[in-house]
Design a protein around this motif. Sequence first.
Motif, PDB file in Angstrom:
ATOM      1  N   PRO A   1       0.809  -1.229   0.000  1.00 47.87           N
ATOM      2  CA  PRO A   1       0.000   0.000   0.000  1.00 47.87           C
ATOM      3  C   PRO A   1       0.839   1.274   0.000  1.00 47.87           C
ATOM      4  CG  PRO A   1      -0.891  -1.589   1.561  1.00 47.87           C
ATOM      5  CD  PRO A   1       0.413  -2.140   1.087  1.00 47.87           C
ATOM      6  N   PHE A   2       2.003   1.241   0.640  1.00 51.20           N
ATOM      7  CA  PHE A   2       2.865   2.429   0.651  1.00 51.20           C
ATOM      8  C   PHE A   2       3.369   2.745  -0.756  1.00 51.20           C
ATOM      9  CE2 PHE A   2       3.149   1.160   5.104  1.00 51.20           C
ATOM     10  CZ  PHE A   2       3.066   2.375   5.750  1.00 51.20           C
ATOM     11  N   TRP A   3       3.845   1.713  -1.477  1.00 48.43           N
ATOM     12  CA  TRP A   3       4.347   1.953  -2.825  1.00 48.43           C
ATOM     13  C   TRP A   3       3.244   2.393  -3.769  1.00 48.43           C
ATOM     14  CZ3 TRP A   3       9.130   2.810  -2.535  1.00 48.43           C
ATOM     15  CH2 TRP A   3       9.974   2.059  -1.726  1.00 48.43           C
ATOM     16  N   ARG A   4       2.048   1.845  -3.601  1.00 47.19           N
ATOM     17  CA  ARG A   4       0.919   2.288  -4.444  1.00 47.19           C
ATOM     18  C   ARG A   4       0.546   3.737  -4.130  1.00 47.19           C
ATOM     19  NH1 ARG A   4      -0.583  -3.219  -3.672  1.00 47.19           N
ATOM     20  NH2 ARG A   4      -1.770  -2.742  -1.790  1.00 47.19           N
ATOM     21  N   ALA A   5       0.606   4.110  -2.857  1.00 46.11           N
ATOM     22  CA  ALA A   5       0.308   5.500  -2.492  1.00 46.11           C
ATOM     23  C   ALA A   5       1.342   6.452  -3.088  1.00 46.11           C
ATOM     24  CB  ALA A   5       0.277   5.641  -0.967  1.00 46.11           C
ATOM     25  N   ILE A   6       2.618   6.043  -3.081  1.00 47.32           N
ATOM     26  CA  ILE A   6       3.660   6.883  -3.689  1.00 47.32           C
ATOM     27  C   ILE A   6       3.441   7.002  -5.192  1.00 47.32           C
ATOM     28  CG2 ILE A   6       6.133   7.048  -4.164  1.00 47.32           C
ATOM     29  CD1 ILE A   6       6.647   5.755  -1.461  1.00 47.32           C
ATOM     30  N   ALA A   7       2.991   5.908  -5.830  1.00 47.02           N
ATOM     31  CA  ALA A   7       2.709   5.958  -7.270  1.00 47.02           C
ATOM     32  C   ALA A   7       1.599   6.964  -7.571  1.00 47.02           C
ATOM     33  CB  ALA A   7       2.316   4.563  -7.769  1.00 47.02           C
ATOM     34  N   VAL A   8       0.550   6.947  -6.759  1.00 43.27           N
ATOM     35  CA  VAL A   8      -0.530   7.915  -6.937  1.00 43.27           C
ATOM     36  C   VAL A   8      -0.010   9.331  -6.727  1.00 43.27           C
ATOM     37  CG1 VAL A   8      -2.756   8.702  -6.031  1.00 43.27           C
ATOM     38  CG2 VAL A   8      -2.308   6.256  -6.309  1.00 43.27           C
ATOM     39  N   PHE A   9       0.852   9.506  -5.720  1.00 40.99           N
ATOM     40  CA  PHE A   9       1.421  10.828  -5.451  1.00 40.99           C
ATOM     41  C   PHE A   9       2.242  11.319  -6.641  1.00 40.99           C
ATOM     42  CE2 PHE A   9       4.991  13.408  -3.965  1.00 40.99           C
ATOM     43  CZ  PHE A   9       4.332  14.436  -3.312  1.00 40.99           C
ATOM     44  N   ARG A  10       3.027  10.424  -7.257  1.00 39.88           N
ATOM     45  CA  ARG A  10       3.840  10.828  -8.407  1.00 39.88           C
ATOM     46  C   ARG A  10       2.952  11.329  -9.551  1.00 39.88           C
ATOM     47  NH1 ARG A  10       9.244   8.913  -8.431  1.00 39.88           N
ATOM     48  NH2 ARG A  10       9.706   7.434  -6.741  1.00 39.88           N
TER      49      ARG A  10
ATOM     50  N   TRP B   1       9.810   9.085 -16.340  1.00 45.07           N
ATOM     51  CA  TRP B   1      10.333   8.480 -15.123  1.00 45.07           C
ATOM     52  C   TRP B   1       9.214   8.082 -14.158  1.00 45.07           C
ATOM     53  CZ3 TRP B   1      13.967   5.670 -13.604  1.00 45.07           C
ATOM     54  CH2 TRP B   1      14.220   5.452 -12.250  1.00 45.07           C
ATOM     55  N   THR B   2       8.122   8.834 -14.162  1.00 42.81           N
ATOM     56  CA  THR B   2       6.985   8.453 -13.330  1.00 42.81           C
ATOM     57  C   THR B   2       6.463   7.078 -13.727  1.00 42.81           C
ATOM     58  OG1 THR B   2       6.327  10.745 -12.921  1.00 42.81           O
ATOM     59  CG2 THR B   2       4.630   9.055 -12.660  1.00 42.81           C
ATOM     60  N   ALA B   3       6.283   6.858 -15.024  1.00 42.94           N
ATOM     61  CA  ALA B   3       5.804   5.551 -15.484  1.00 42.94           C
ATOM     62  C   ALA B   3       6.809   4.451 -15.174  1.00 42.94           C
ATOM     63  CB  ALA B   3       5.519   5.613 -16.987  1.00 42.94           C
ATOM     64  N   ALA B   4       8.099   4.739 -15.430  1.00 46.80           N
ATOM     65  CA  ALA B   4       9.121   3.720 -15.195  1.00 46.80           C
ATOM     66  C   ALA B   4       9.259   3.391 -13.712  1.00 46.80           C
ATOM     67  CB  ALA B   4      10.457   4.196 -15.761  1.00 46.80           C
ATOM     68  N   SER B   5       9.260   4.413 -12.863  1.00 44.75           N
ATOM     69  CA  SER B   5       9.453   4.179 -11.427  1.00 44.75           C
ATOM     70  C   SER B   5       8.280   3.422 -10.815  1.00 44.75           C
ATOM     71  CB  SER B   5       9.658   5.504 -10.700  1.00 44.75           C
ATOM     72  OG  SER B   5       8.522   6.343 -10.831  1.00 44.75           O
ATOM     73  N   ILE B   6       7.056   3.716 -11.282  1.00 36.30           N
ATOM     74  CA  ILE B   6       5.894   2.996 -10.759  1.00 36.30           C
ATOM     75  C   ILE B   6       6.037   1.502 -11.038  1.00 36.30           C
ATOM     76  CG2 ILE B   6       3.415   2.637 -11.063  1.00 36.30           C
ATOM     77  CD1 ILE B   6       3.144   5.640 -11.471  1.00 36.30           C
ATOM     78  N   PHE B   7       6.492   1.167 -12.239  1.00 40.21           N
ATOM     79  CA  PHE B   7       6.681  -0.241 -12.571  1.00 40.21           C
ATOM     80  C   PHE B   7       7.846  -0.858 -11.796  1.00 40.21           C
ATOM     81  CE2 PHE B   7       9.097  -3.318 -15.115  1.00 40.21           C
ATOM     82  CZ  PHE B   7       8.188  -4.357 -15.151  1.00 40.21           C
ATOM     83  N   LEU B   8       8.976  -0.165 -11.748  1.00 35.73           N
ATOM     84  CA  LEU B   8      10.169  -0.728 -11.121  1.00 35.73           C
ATOM     85  C   LEU B   8       9.982  -0.922  -9.614  1.00 35.73           C
ATOM     86  CD1 LEU B   8      12.924   1.303 -13.015  1.00 35.73           C
ATOM     87  CD2 LEU B   8      12.305  -1.103 -13.335  1.00 35.73           C
ATOM     88  N   TYR B   9       9.331   0.031  -8.956  1.00 34.75           N
ATOM     89  CA  TYR B   9       9.124  -0.111  -7.520  1.00 34.75           C
ATOM     90  C   TYR B   9       8.136  -1.227  -7.187  1.00 34.75           C
ATOM     91  CZ  TYR B   9      11.807   3.950  -5.978  1.00 34.75           C
ATOM     92  OH  TYR B   9      12.825   4.829  -5.679  1.00 34.75           O
ATOM     93  N   SER B  10       7.357  -1.670  -8.170  1.00 31.93           N
ATOM     94  CA  SER B  10       6.410  -2.759  -7.920  1.00 31.93           C
ATOM     95  C   SER B  10       7.063  -4.132  -8.007  1.00 31.93           C
ATOM     96  CB  SER B  10       5.253  -2.686  -8.923  1.00 31.93           C
ATOM     97  OG  SER B  10       5.715  -2.926 -10.245  1.00 31.93           O
ATOM     98  N   VAL B  11       8.326  -4.191  -8.469  1.00 31.72           N
ATOM     99  CA  VAL B  11       9.044  -5.457  -8.605  1.00 31.72           C
ATOM    100  C   VAL B  11       9.986  -5.610  -7.414  1.00 31.72           C
ATOM    101  CG1 VAL B  11      10.577  -6.839 -10.059  1.00 31.72           C
ATOM    102  CG2 VAL B  11       8.905  -5.282 -11.110  1.00 31.72           C
TER     103      VAL B  11
END
Length: 367
Positions: A6-15, A48-58
């Motif tokens: 949930p933390f990483w998803r919240a950061i993705a929404v914030f980005r 970078w927003t798109a790339a980071s959202i994917f990379l942080y999910s792995v």
Amino acid sequence: MGIEGPFWRAIAVFRVASLVYAGILLIQHDGYARPALGWLVIGLMALWTAASIFLYSVDAVRGWPLLVIDMLVTVACLLASPYAQGRFQFAQGVMPLPATWVAAPVLAWAVYGGRRLGAVGAAIVAAADVWLRVRTPGAPVYLNGAVLLFLAGVVVGHVARLAKQAEERMQRAIEMEAAQRERDRLSRGIHDSVLQVLALVQRRGQEIGGEAAELGRLAGEQEAALRDLISMRPAPSGDLRTLLTRYGSATVTVSTPATPIVLPPATAEEVAAAVGAALDNVRTHVGRDARAWVFAETVDDTVIVSVRDEGDGIPDGRLQQAERDGRLGVAQSIKGRITDLGGTVTYVTGPGEGTEVEIRIPAGESA
């Protein structure tokens, strides 16, 4: 991903939200010196927003290399602000080109490493922003953004660390519950078979007498020990009291406090092994039927465990002679273990007075 998901998803929404906000600010202000460069930076931020959202999910990718790259991209976009905005950047109330998007790596560092790493991330971004303003003569220096970044990194990092600890405790509780269910299942099977056989051997041995009576006595001791074992609840990891209780038998009396004696798990195992070696010495040198007593207590920051027997005592120089002869049971199995843990072993003995082995171990983190 566990509790961090949930933390990483919240950061993705914030980005994403911060990216949209930065684009709106660029559209609203028409006083930028190089608007094309501004849109180029926004485009880089979007990629970078798109790339980071994917990379942080792995899980396999999430780590220091990704965190460092995330910080470098963010700082680069921040440092590009003066070239796109020109003097307009330092007008009152105007935010840097990335706007709130610069907080994303700070939050990522906080979730990954806790409040300390979050504070470090906030310091890096804040230092880059302050440096931009200081290097421009006459530009106002505002610390409000730096303070907010620092608070966000510390608070989010602290909450993330608490969530991880709660998840670990829950996992341990689930494992203990599963272990107890398995113990209960085995207990039912043992009670219906092994315990009944041991009870029958004890009863018949006493009826027959002679050597059979000795077998019956041993069967009774094993029945009592097995009943104690299957009735025990899972103990806290590193509870020395539980480890010592397993040595209790018809000839060994174990006395421990009512509350757990908690040591680091490896330390507790080594102390229990040293006590077991001392009891082996009692059976070897005093006799298999010799009585022995194990007493454990905690005094201040020291755990004290003593093993006493009813033998004839150890003659003077006997331990030193045994060590010289290569018989290292006491030197290694007992003293060696405890010395490696930072503790001490003391022998109190005398002719006809039995032998008492006193083990002292620091109970604090130094153990």
